[in-house]
Enzyme design. Structure first.
Site, PDB file in Angstrom:
ATOM      1  N   GLU A  42       0.838  -1.207   0.000  1.00 48.57           N
ATOM      2  CA  GLU A  42       0.000   0.000   0.000  1.00 48.57           C
ATOM      3  C   GLU A  42       0.870   1.253   0.000  1.00 48.57           C
ATOM      4  O   GLU A  42       1.838   1.355   0.750  1.00 48.57           O
ATOM      5  CB  GLU A  42      -0.892  -0.012   1.250  1.00 48.57           C
ATOM      6  CG  GLU A  42      -1.803   1.199   1.382  1.00 48.57           C
ATOM      7  CD  GLU A  42      -2.540   1.226   2.714  1.00 48.57           C
ATOM      8  OE1 GLU A  42      -3.591   1.882   2.795  1.00 48.57           O
ATOM      9  OE2 GLU A  42      -2.069   0.591   3.689  1.00 48.57           O
ATOM     10  N   LYS A 115     -10.467   2.683  -1.351  1.00 51.45           N
ATOM     11  CA  LYS A 115     -10.529   2.024  -0.046  1.00 51.45           C
ATOM     12  C   LYS A 115     -11.828   2.363   0.678  1.00 51.45           C
ATOM     13  O   LYS A 115     -12.166   3.536   0.856  1.00 51.45           O
ATOM     14  CB  LYS A 115      -9.315   2.455   0.784  1.00 51.45           C
ATOM     15  CG  LYS A 115      -9.128   1.734   2.111  1.00 51.45           C
ATOM     16  CD  LYS A 115      -7.797   2.168   2.712  1.00 51.45           C
ATOM     17  CE  LYS A 115      -7.478   1.473   4.016  1.00 51.45           C
ATOM     18  NZ  LYS A 115      -6.130   1.849   4.516  1.00 51.45           N
ATOM     19  N   CYS A 152      -5.562  -2.679   2.843  1.00 50.14           N
ATOM     20  CA  CYS A 152      -5.168  -2.621   4.254  1.00 50.14           C
ATOM     21  C   CYS A 152      -6.342  -2.799   5.212  1.00 50.14           C
ATOM     22  O   CYS A 152      -6.808  -3.903   5.416  1.00 50.14           O
ATOM     23  CB  CYS A 152      -4.381  -1.345   4.527  1.00 50.14           C
ATOM     24  SG  CYS A 152      -3.339  -1.465   6.019  1.00 50.14           S
TER      25      CYS A 152
END
Length: 292
Positions: A42, A115, A152
């Site tokens: 990431e 995200k 993540c």
């Protein structure tokens, strides 16, 4: 179809151009070992700037279109014939996102995932920089199979993996930046982190690939030591390959997607789902039926 995947574990420096060059070198090395879908960590272009709340870091954000980082890796994907999910800091007019561009093996950009789950805690102050993603979970039909990509903090939520599995994903990928907790540097979540994702792999009978960074990155009010431990798990959740905590690494593993699909169908976990009973999952407080 047998597909080879790779997870790249990197130490990130303060030199953004150097980080990109080293990522390119690592992708080339992974491809030379036969990897066809290659995952970088990431936000590998820079230090994990979310440790601080500083408006100067917004200058690092770039639109998805005409993005030099994405263009460079698109060219690389075309040259090597590999699929590359590329993490980047996205600017879209007045909004900012923690995003991944999905680059197919011919260099075409299939689209962008933003995200969905944005953390906010000491050392991981992402809500200062990123809007919650608005793309929803997506699955991408690449040359080497249908892939789902979370980012993540998304990896801690079983709904992310299950949604992508229901949408037809065959492989799950999670670029990551995770390490020590600034309020308690002695706390180590690495095994917890791995086990949660191994559970996603086993529950969905689907291989999972996670790529993390290593090294200590220190900012004004925070310091994080990223613990690496990148890994590849098979469709039962078993660890196929695992990196160490302190060294850069390239993990490569191969999977027979047709054989896994037969196993998945035979196991019955998707056949026996009771979607009619899961309304509580669509609420924050678990109230059933939903209150408006």
């Amino acid at each position: 179809m047998i597909v080879s995947v790779a997870a790249i574990q990197l130490a990130i420096t303060g030199d953004r151009a150097e980080n990109v060059d080293r990522a390119v070198d690592a992708v080339q090395a992974a491809a030379s070992r036969g990897a066809q879908i290659i995952l970088l960590p990431e936000l590998f272009e820079s230090w994990y700037f979310c440790q601080d709340q500083d408006p100067k870091y917004f200058e690092w954000a770039r639109p998805a279109e005409d993005n030099p980082l994405i263009e460079r890796f698109a060219s690389l994907a075309d040259e090597l014939g590999v699929v590359l999910p590329i993490s980047f800091f996205e600017r879209a007019n007045r909004a900012h996102y923690n995003s991944v561009a999905i680059i197919d093996a011919d260099g075409s950009v299939l689209g962008t995932y933003r995200k969905s789950h944005i953390p906010d805690g000491p050392g991981y102050q992402e809500k200062y920089y990123f809007n919650p993603g608005d793309t929803g979970f997506q699955v991408w039909p690449t040359r080497f199979g249908r892939i789902g990509v979370g980012i993540c903090w998304d990896q801690w939520f079983p709904e992310t993996a299950r949604a992508m599995a229901l949408m037809g994903a065959e492989l799950l990928f999670y670029p990551t930046a995770i390490g020590s907790e600034p309020p308690d540097p002695s706390y180590d979540s690495s095994k917890h982190w791995q086990r949660v994702m191994q559970g996603h792999a086993g529950a969905n009978l689907m291989p999972l690939i996670a790529a993390n960074r290593i090294g200590t990155e220190t900012f004004t009010r925070s310091s994080i030591t990223f613990y690496g431990s990148s890994f590849i798990a098979d469709q039962t959740g078993a660890m196929v390959s695992e990196a160490g905590r302190n060294a850069e690494d390239i993990l490569v593993a191969s999977f027979d997607l047709e054989a896994i699909e037969r196993q998945r169908r035979g196991w019955g976990v998707f056949r026996d789902r009771r979607a009619d009973l899961y309304d509580a999952l669509t609420t924050l407080d678990g109230t059933y039926p939903r209150r408006w």
